[in-house]
Design a protein around this motif. Structure first.
Motif, PDB file in Angstrom:
ATOM      1  N   ASN A  86       0.829  -1.214   0.000  1.00 29.40           N
ATOM      2  CA  ASN A  86       0.000   0.000   0.000  1.00 29.40           C
ATOM      3  C   ASN A  86       0.861   1.260   0.000  1.00 29.40           C
ATOM      4  OD1 ASN A  86      -2.345  -1.476  -0.033  1.00 29.40           O
ATOM      5  ND2 ASN A  86      -2.851  -1.154   2.124  1.00 29.40           N
ATOM      6  N   TYR A  87       1.884   1.310   0.863  1.00 34.38           N
ATOM      7  CA  TYR A  87       2.683   2.547   0.887  1.00 34.38           C
ATOM      8  C   TYR A  87       3.511   2.688  -0.378  1.00 34.38           C
ATOM      9  CZ  TYR A  87       6.947   0.197   2.994  1.00 34.38           C
ATOM     10  OH  TYR A  87       8.054  -0.582   3.270  1.00 34.38           O
ATOM     11  N   ARG A  88       3.958   1.581  -0.945  1.00 36.04           N
ATOM     12  CA  ARG A  88       4.686   1.679  -2.213  1.00 36.04           C
ATOM     13  C   ARG A  88       3.770   2.188  -3.320  1.00 36.04           C
ATOM     14  NH1 ARG A  88       7.330  -4.281  -1.300  1.00 36.04           N
ATOM     15  NH2 ARG A  88       9.151  -3.632  -0.080  1.00 36.04           N
ATOM     16  N   GLU A  89       2.544   1.684  -3.354  1.00 39.51           N
ATOM     17  CA  GLU A  89       1.602   2.120  -4.383  1.00 39.51           C
ATOM     18  C   GLU A  89       1.199   3.573  -4.184  1.00 39.51           C
ATOM     19  OE1 GLU A  89      -1.523  -0.765  -4.124  1.00 39.51           O
ATOM     20  OE2 GLU A  89      -0.382  -2.302  -5.201  1.00 39.51           O
ATOM     21  N   MET A  90       1.033   4.001  -2.933  1.00 40.67           N
ATOM     22  CA  MET A  90       0.699   5.414  -2.702  1.00 40.67           C
ATOM     23  C   MET A  90       1.832   6.321  -3.172  1.00 40.67           C
ATOM     24  SD  MET A  90      -1.463   5.843   0.852  1.00 40.67           S
ATOM     25  CE  MET A  90      -0.547   4.731   1.898  1.00 40.67           C
ATOM     26  N   GLN A  91       3.071   5.961  -2.860  1.00 36.25           N
ATOM     27  CA  GLN A  91       4.182   6.804  -3.308  1.00 36.25           C
ATOM     28  C   GLN A  91       4.247   6.845  -4.825  1.00 36.25           C
ATOM     29  OE1 GLN A  91       8.019   5.865  -1.651  1.00 36.25           O
ATOM     30  NE2 GLN A  91       9.106   7.263  -2.983  1.00 36.25           N
ATOM     31  N   THR A  92       4.098   5.689  -5.470  1.00 39.72           N
ATOM     32  CA  THR A  92       4.126   5.636  -6.938  1.00 39.72           C
ATOM     33  C   THR A  92       2.987   6.458  -7.529  1.00 39.72           C
ATOM     34  OG1 THR A  92       5.127   3.436  -6.872  1.00 39.72           O
ATOM     35  CG2 THR A  92       4.062   4.089  -8.929  1.00 39.72           C
ATOM     36  N   ALA A  93       1.813   6.311  -6.953  1.00 38.36           N
ATOM     37  CA  ALA A  93       0.653   7.053  -7.466  1.00 38.36           C
ATOM     38  C   ALA A  93       0.854   8.557  -7.303  1.00 38.36           C
ATOM     39  CB  ALA A  93      -0.612   6.608  -6.736  1.00 38.36           C
ATOM     40  N   GLY A  94       1.388   8.978  -6.167  1.00 35.24           N
ATOM     41  CA  GLY A  94       1.616  10.402  -5.963  1.00 35.24           C
ATOM     42  C   GLY A  94       2.569  10.982  -6.989  1.00 35.24           C
ATOM     43  N   LEU A  95       3.661  10.287  -7.256  1.00 38.18           N
ATOM     44  CA  LEU A  95       4.624  10.774  -8.248  1.00 38.18           C
ATOM     45  C   LEU A  95       4.012  10.792  -9.644  1.00 38.18           C
ATOM     46  CD1 LEU A  95       7.788   8.916  -6.905  1.00 38.18           C
ATOM     47  CD2 LEU A  95       7.339  11.368  -6.789  1.00 38.18           C
ATOM     48  N   LEU A  96       3.262   9.739  -9.994  1.00 39.05           N
ATOM     49  CA  LEU A  96       2.638   9.704 -11.324  1.00 39.05           C
ATOM     50  C   LEU A  96       1.572  10.784 -11.471  1.00 39.05           C
ATOM     51  CD1 LEU A  96       2.333   5.875 -12.055  1.00 39.05           C
ATOM     52  CD2 LEU A  96       3.843   7.529 -13.169  1.00 39.05           C
ATOM     53  N   TYR A  97       0.898  11.129 -10.391  1.00 33.44           N
ATOM     54  CA  TYR A  97      -0.064  12.228 -10.467  1.00 33.44           C
ATOM     55  C   TYR A  97       0.640  13.523 -10.856  1.00 33.44           C
ATOM     56  CZ  TYR A  97      -3.056  16.039  -8.907  1.00 33.44           C
ATOM     57  OH  TYR A  97      -3.784  17.214  -8.846  1.00 33.44           O
ATOM     58  N   GLN A  98       1.781  13.796 -10.253  1.00 30.98           N
ATOM     59  CA  GLN A  98       2.516  15.011 -10.585  1.00 30.98           C
ATOM     60  C   GLN A  98       3.055  14.958 -12.014  1.00 30.98           C
ATOM     61  OE1 GLN A  98       2.918  17.918  -9.001  1.00 30.98           O
ATOM     62  NE2 GLN A  98       1.488  17.181  -7.433  1.00 30.98           N
ATOM     63  N   ILE A  99       3.545  13.789 -12.442  1.00 34.67           N
ATOM     64  CA  ILE A  99       4.170  13.682 -13.761  1.00 34.67           C
ATOM     65  C   ILE A  99       3.137  13.702 -14.882  1.00 34.67           C
ATOM     66  CG2 ILE A  99       5.504  12.109 -15.249  1.00 34.67           C
ATOM     67  CD1 ILE A  99       6.960  11.224 -12.618  1.00 34.67           C
ATOM     68  N   THR A 100       2.013  13.009 -14.672  1.00 36.14           N
ATOM     69  CA  THR A 100       1.033  12.869 -15.758  1.00 36.14           C
ATOM     70  C   THR A 100      -0.151  13.823 -15.634  1.00 36.14           C
ATOM     71  OG1 THR A 100      -0.308  11.205 -14.604  1.00 36.14           O
ATOM     72  CG2 THR A 100       1.617  10.419 -15.866  1.00 36.14           C
ATOM     73  N   GLY A 101      -0.455  14.270 -14.414  1.00 38.08           N
ATOM     74  CA  GLY A 101      -1.653  15.077 -14.204  1.00 38.08           C
ATOM     75  C   GLY A 101      -2.930  14.265 -14.150  1.00 38.08           C
ATOM     76  N   ASP A 102      -2.835  12.954 -14.237  1.00 40.07           N
ATOM     77  CA  ASP A 102      -4.005  12.080 -14.239  1.00 40.07           C
ATOM     78  C   ASP A 102      -4.565  11.993 -12.811  1.00 40.07           C
ATOM     79  OD1 ASP A 102      -5.844   9.992 -14.355  1.00 40.07           O
ATOM     80  OD2 ASP A 102      -4.629   8.780 -15.725  1.00 40.07           O
ATOM     81  N   VAL A 103      -5.807  12.465 -12.622  1.00 34.64           N
ATOM     82  CA  VAL A 103      -6.370  12.533 -11.274  1.00 34.64           C
ATOM     83  C   VAL A 103      -6.688  11.163 -10.700  1.00 34.64           C
ATOM     84  CG1 VAL A 103      -7.292  14.852 -11.598  1.00 34.64           C
ATOM     85  CG2 VAL A 103      -8.718  12.867 -12.166  1.00 34.64           C
TER      86      VAL A 103
END
Length: 730
Positions: A86-103
């Motif tokens: 879960n924490y790995r996925e949250m960190q990955t998701a947070g970074l991808l949100y900034q990089i892609t803008g995908d909400v």
């Protein structure tokens, strides 16, 4: 130096006081500008593209399943692993949100934090902590700190996406209670000078930087008492030697690199005047370089102390440190070589820079490290670690000897121990830890009882055991208080390199000195190891010289008798875990050949009257089959003074595919002790094709210019310096 450190720390604290004001998000690991640069660079740099593909694949898999935030469970079990994922996925998701803008990625973090905001307030200390400093989600607070580091980065990335009410709920129900649990409920763990303390301080400090709470930041930097006896800065002072060697060994600096670099990076971004990267003469840079240089040529870390045998520089922690060091300390070919092996980059501006510079190279860079010696202890005066290398690439030869501090709770009783790497393999191995990490049926993935009863014991290592007892009787406090003395280290001549260390503090009344040489002779296809282990005492003792190996025993020159029934070699100090499979008595040279991979290896040990040779194997007194089953040979002698003189020779070739074997018997035929005294030792090594070396080593004070002349058996042997090897052809 101490005054300079205090000024640097003052700068950190003054800077921390200004955190409460408005701040941009994200700011501790990635910025909006960096995210935009990564977005624009996609498709240009293969390593960046690969890392982005893997991140997206991770999240595609996460999106395909419902979010699960289970109640706490056993270490290594489903619940434990689910919270880690879960924490790995949250960190990955947070970074991808900034990089892609995908909400979708921001919603994922928010929705998961909503579930934690419901669960976490209901939890007390983990019910399965087993006398460890407990977390709530996890059996130990260490894992809770891991969770907080990664989730804080995710929170920073989605901070502006969240409503004020959502942020307040997450901080009130999860983040602040977790930070207080780590720092205020477990101050001993938080202030501990240890990798657990590093993770705890980094996690709380990073949260403080994101939410603007200077209390958390100051706790992290100076410890809960604020007097500097604990905290992140004290970790930098005490866990590294001046040249960067980490006292717990390579496996644990690999693990500690992540919180060290994450927090240093966060502070650098929020308060660059603190200059944590520059602190203590750039100790974080030295820490990374020392870690990478202790790896074998194939990138796997030498398994010193409690350590996995397979952990390598490709681990996520080292990927993070390599990329951030490349960015903060400047471009470096060895770091690019490491990145090429890692085949991964972090998703921020530093990772982008590494991917860009690697793509610009016309040829893949290679790591290239020579022989090196590291001091140990915060003052650099507590022994050390020596590494001799010959050749280049993954098939280079590497000889490592450990003569430093115990290593705290993860240390082993293994002073003057060595490992040998050749032809892409650890040929003379270290057992590492007795642990099946994260495998729940094996004690929840925790350290097994056999870690204490075997893996830490002296006989589990390639160093002499006296009277079948572990160094300092396996008393950790006694062992922590003493360390061997560096004697000399010289790698200036690629044909003959040498290192030497000694101690009289690990066995009462017994002085030990080990001198190891890596010799390259034109008549031999590969470098060989010359090992001189000298012991002196006023009273007779039983000395066990063990050699652990893998592969298959091929031949010996001793007539041994197989044991009629399998019995352990002893009752304690690790001997209870060794089956006595066969033994022999001889007055002559002891020689054994084994096959490991595509190469043969022979050890030839000088003869002495009344020598016992024991062929043993791990696995005794092990009802749960926890131990890895491997062979070893023990040369046992009883004496007051003894010099074990041995040569380890790689030779020949074997291919099962081709059904071909060459030179299975090697070149070295004899090793003979010509004499040994308080001033020096002289040994003769002889073999086929006229090979004859005279190895001379000083046993007195080290001096590169001192002249020596010793007479043994009517022959005078002369040399200048700490050692000499006559007869080597270049």
């Amino acid at each position: 130096m101490k005054f300079v450190r205090r000024l640097a720390l003052l700068g950190v604290l003054c800077g921390a006081a200004s955190l409460a004001g408005a701040q941009p998000h994200p700011s501790i690991f990635i910025t909006k500008q960096e995210a935009a640069a990564i977005r624009a660079a996609e498709g240009k740099y293969p390593l960046l593209d690969r890392s982005l593909r893997e991140a997206r694949a991770t999240m595609d898999s996460a999106f395909a399943k419902p979010i699960d935030v289970p109640p706490p469970g056993e270490a290594g079990g489903y619940e434990h692993e689910r919270h880690k994922q879960n924490y790995r996925e949250m960190q990955t998701a947070g970074l991808l949100y900034q990089i892609t803008g995908d909400v979708r990625y921001a919603r994922f973090v928010r929705d998961m934090l909503e579930k934690y905001a419901v669960l976490y307030p209901t939890l007390g200390a983990h019910p399965l902590n087993k006398n460890q400093s407990a977390g709530k989600l996890f059996h130990q607070a260490l894992n809770e700190a891991n969770w907080l580091v990664a989730t804080t980065i995710a929170y920073d990335c989605v901070y502006d996406f969240l409503s004020p009410a959502e942020r307040a709920r997450f901080e009130t129900n999860v983040f602040r209670p977790m930070a207080s649990w780590l720092s205020r409920e477990h101050p001993h763990e938080f202030d501990r000078i240890h990798n657990h303390g590093t993770w705890a301080t980094a996690s709380v400090g990073m949260l403080g930087l994101v939410i603007g709470d200077t209390t958390y930041v100051n706790d992290a930097l100076k410890g809960t008492t604020r007097d500097g006896s604990g905290g992140f800065v004290r970790q930098l002072d005490l866990l590294f030697s001046p040249d960067g060697y980490y006292m717990e060994g390579p496996y644990y600096i690999r693990y500690a690199l992540m919180p060290f670099y994450y927090f240093a990076e966060a502070v650098q971004r929020r308060q660059p005047s603190a200059r944590l990267y520059a602190y203590r003469d750039s100790i974080l840079k030295k820490g990374l370089y020392s870690a990478v240089q202790t790896a074998y040529p194939n990138g796997v870390f030498a398994p010193i102390n409690d350590a996995s045998r397979t952990m390598s520089i490709a681990s996520p922690e080292v990927v993070l440190a390599v990329d951030l060091a490349y960015d903060r300390y400047g471009p470096n070919a060895n770091l690019l070589g490491a990145a090429a092996i890692q085949n991964d980059v972090i998703l921020n501006g530093a990772g982008l820079k590494v991917a860009r510079d690697l793509a610009a190279r016309t040829a893949t860079p290679k790591m290239s490290f020579g022989s090196v010696e590291f001091t140990d202890g915060p003052d650099g005066k507590r022994g050390g670690l020596g590494i001799l290398r010959s050749g280049a690439g993954q098939h280079a030869t590497m000889l490592l000897m450990k003569y430093g501090v115990h290593g705290q709770g993860h240390g082993h009783f293994d002073k003057l121990h060595f490992t040998f790497f050749d032809d892409g393999r650890e040929v003379v191995p270290d057992y590492g830890f007795a642990r099946w990490i994260n495998i729940e049926p094996k004690l929840g993935g925790r350290y097994l009882p056999e870690n204490d009863t075997y893996a830490m014991q002296t006989i589990a290592h390639n160093t002499v055991t006296v009277d079948q007892r572990t160094q300092n009787d396996a008393n950790e406090d006694k062992d922590e208080a003493v360390w061997p003395e560096r004697h000399f280290f010289d790698a200036s001549n690629p044909a003959v390199q040498a290192m030497s260390a000694r101690t009289d503090k690990h066995y009462a009344g017994v002085a030990e000195q080990r001198t190891m040489l890596l010799v390259r002779d034109a008549r031999l296809p590969y470098p060989v190891v010359v090992d001189l282990f000298r012991l002196t005492s006023a009273a007779p003792h039983s000395y066990d010289y063990p050699l652990h190996f893998r592969g298959q025993l091929i031949a010996t020159n001793t007539t041994y008798a197989r044991a009629a029934s399998l019995e352990p070699l002893g009752a304690k100090f690790g001997y209870e875990h060794l089956w006595n499979e066969a033994s022999a008595r001889t007055d002559s040279t002891v020689r054994m050949t084994w096959l490991d991979g595509n190469r043969y290896y022979s050890i030839t040990t000088a003869g002495a009257p009344g020598t016992d040779v024991i062929f043993a194997r791990t696995g005794a007194s092990d009802p749960n089959f926890n131990l890895i089953v491997e062979p070893l040979m023990i040369v046992r002698r009883r004496a007051s003074d003894m010099l074990f003189a041995s040569v380890i020779e790689p030779h020949g070739y074997f291919s099962e595919l081709e059904e071909r074997s060459t030179n299975a018997r090697g070149t070295i035929e004899s090793v003979r002790v010509l004499g040994s005294s308080a001033e020096g030792s002289v040994v003769e090594v002889a073999g086929k094709n006229g090979l004859r070396w005279t190895v001379m080593v000083t046993n007195g004070p080290a001096s590169a210019t001192a002249r020596h002349a010793l007479t043994f058996g009517g022959q005078t042997y002369s040399w200048t310096g700490n050692y000499a090897v006559q007869g080597v052809q270049r």
